[in-house]
Write an enzyme that holds these catalytic residues in place. Structure first.
Site, short mmCIF file in Angstrom:
data_model
loop_
_atom_site.label_atom_id
_atom_site.label_comp_id
_atom_site.label_asym_id
_atom_site.label_seq_id
_atom_site.Cartn_x
_atom_site.Cartn_y
_atom_site.Cartn_z
N TYR A 15 0.99 -0.73 -0.10
CA TYR A 15 0.30 -0.41 0.44
C TYR A 15 0.62 1.54 -0.12
O TYR A 15 1.58 1.62 0.82
CB TYR A 15 -0.73 -0.05 1.05
CG TYR A 15 -1.72 -0.65 1.11
CD1 TYR A 15 -2.09 -1.85 0.22
CD2 TYR A 15 -2.56 -1.35 1.90
CE1 TYR A 15 -3.90 -3.06 -0.10
CE2 TYR A 15 -3.88 -2.43 2.20
CZ TYR A 15 -4.05 -2.90 0.89
OH TYR A 15 -4.86 -3.89 1.25
N ALA A 55 -18.81 -2.64 -2.18
CA ALA A 55 -18.20 -2.76 -3.68
C ALA A 55 -17.37 -1.40 -5.11
O ALA A 55 -18.19 -0.88 -5.63
CB ALA A 55 -19.28 -3.57 -4.37
N ARG A 79 -13.41 7.42 -6.51
CA ARG A 79 -12.53 6.97 -6.43
C ARG A 79 -12.47 6.16 -8.36
O ARG A 79 -11.69 6.00 -8.82
CB ARG A 79 -12.25 5.29 -6.16
CG ARG A 79 -11.19 4.28 -6.52
CD ARG A 79 -11.57 2.58 -5.77
NE ARG A 79 -11.43 2.87 -4.43
CZ ARG A 79 -11.51 2.16 -3.28
NH1 ARG A 79 -11.50 0.69 -3.59
NH2 ARG A 79 -10.69 2.11 -1.96
#
Length: 335
Positions: A57, A214, A232
């Site tokens: 990450y 999701a 996003r």
């Protein structure tokens, strides 16, 4: 500990991590954004004790930011359940994968970035088909023997791979993976609800699930022809994911789920989180929050669990029409 903190901890639900004695908060958190310290503090004050990370990450920066935040917050290490995941550590040939060298060196590097002496749980971030599973099992047991971690688990491994790891562990008198970290949400169900079914009974496998919303689809913020700027799925890097998720069929299902959530007084995000938590095999649901108000909304999901009655669940199934059908023989099931 102040009285208000005690009250908030009592409001949080704690579950055992699979077949272990480790208690983890039903809601977990992973965050490294600029507001990480404030979000982590809010989460901890709300009773969250499970915090997730990975060596990959932000190229290791996520571990540094989270570790520094906890240091500045001066929280006792024993009050935290800290995790990381090993697989993608760098570009050199032995800086990725699950060979003994990288598992050990990757773990040591993560501990250094985090600034802690041990992890509570360490995961094999993906299966490594180029390394014998026995080597990987032995490597993670070495990590435990050295005190670098207390438990180990897998992330996005198939049921067959997890069974193979357990078979080797039993044969060698070693510790098998006690937890799996799979994707699980209203649109992604087969692996958790069907493929892993034999593992719950045989190994009491625990789950720390990710992507409960999701990738934001189940927040209800996306609609046909409208993708919020800065979200996003508006980013070019997520173009393929955007095309896969934001289909007309999926958006129609989301629209039909909204009034079901409203019937019990929940936002769609809270409703979707509660739906995941309804599964008894889920130990903790990993949430992500880039803003404090997002966490504040998500943490309220627990209070809607009792309202997910069989009648409500039936309405959900009527909308989703994707309930997995278990095979007659689980051993023959293929994803």
């Amino acid at each position: 500990m102040c009285q208000s903190t005690v009250r908030k901890i009592l409001e949080m639900e704690y579950r055992f991590l699979g077949n272990t004695g480790l208690k983890v908060s039903a809601l977990g958190l992973g965050a490294w954004v600029p507001e990480a310290k404030e979000i982590l503090q809010d989460a901890f004050n709300s009773g969250v004790n499970f915090f997730d990370n990975a060596e990959v990450y932000a190229g290791g920066k996520a571990e540094q930011v989270m570790g520094q935040a906890f240091k500045e917050l001066d929280i006792k290490r024993s009050e935290l359940v800290l995790t990381t995941k090993i697989f993608w550590g760098g570009e050199a040939p032995n800086e990725k994968g699950l060979c003994r060298k990288h598992v050990i060196e990757g773990t040591q590097a993560s501990l250094k970035r985090y600034g802690v002496d041990y992890f509570d749980v360490i995961y094999a971030h993906r299966p490594d088909v180029t390394t014998p599973i026995e080597e990987t099992v032995r490597a993670f047991n070495h990590i435990i023997d050295k005190g670098y971690a207390f438990y180990w688990g897998t992330s996005e491994w198939s049921a067959q791979q997890i069974e193979a790891a357990w078979g080797i562990a039993k044969r060698l008198g070693l510790i098998g993976p006690v937890v799996e970290q799979p994707e699980y949400n209203l649109f992604h169900r087969d692996r958790v609800e069907v493929e892993y079914e034999p593992l719950y009974e045989e190994y009491k496998l625990g789950l720390t699930t990710w992507s409960p919303l999701a990738s934001g689809l189940l927040t209800g913020k996306y609609s046909k022809g409208h993708i919020p700027e800065g979200s996003r799925l508006s980013l070019d890097a997520y173009k393929s994911l955007r095309e896969r998720l934001l289909t007309e069929e999926n958006l129609e299902k989301v629209d039909k789920l909204k009034p079901i959530a409203q019937e019990i007084g929940a936002t769609l995000a809270q409703f979707s989180l509660a739906w995941v938590l309804k599964n008894p095999h889920v130990s903790t649901v990993l949430t992500g929050a880039s803003k404090r108000e997002q966490f504040e909304e998500n943490k309220e999901a627990l209070k809607f669990l009792p309202k997910l009655t069989s009648e409500v669940i039936e309405k959900v199934e009527d909308v989703m029409k994707n309930k997995p059908t278990p095979p007659k023989n689980y051993r023959e099931w293929k994803p």
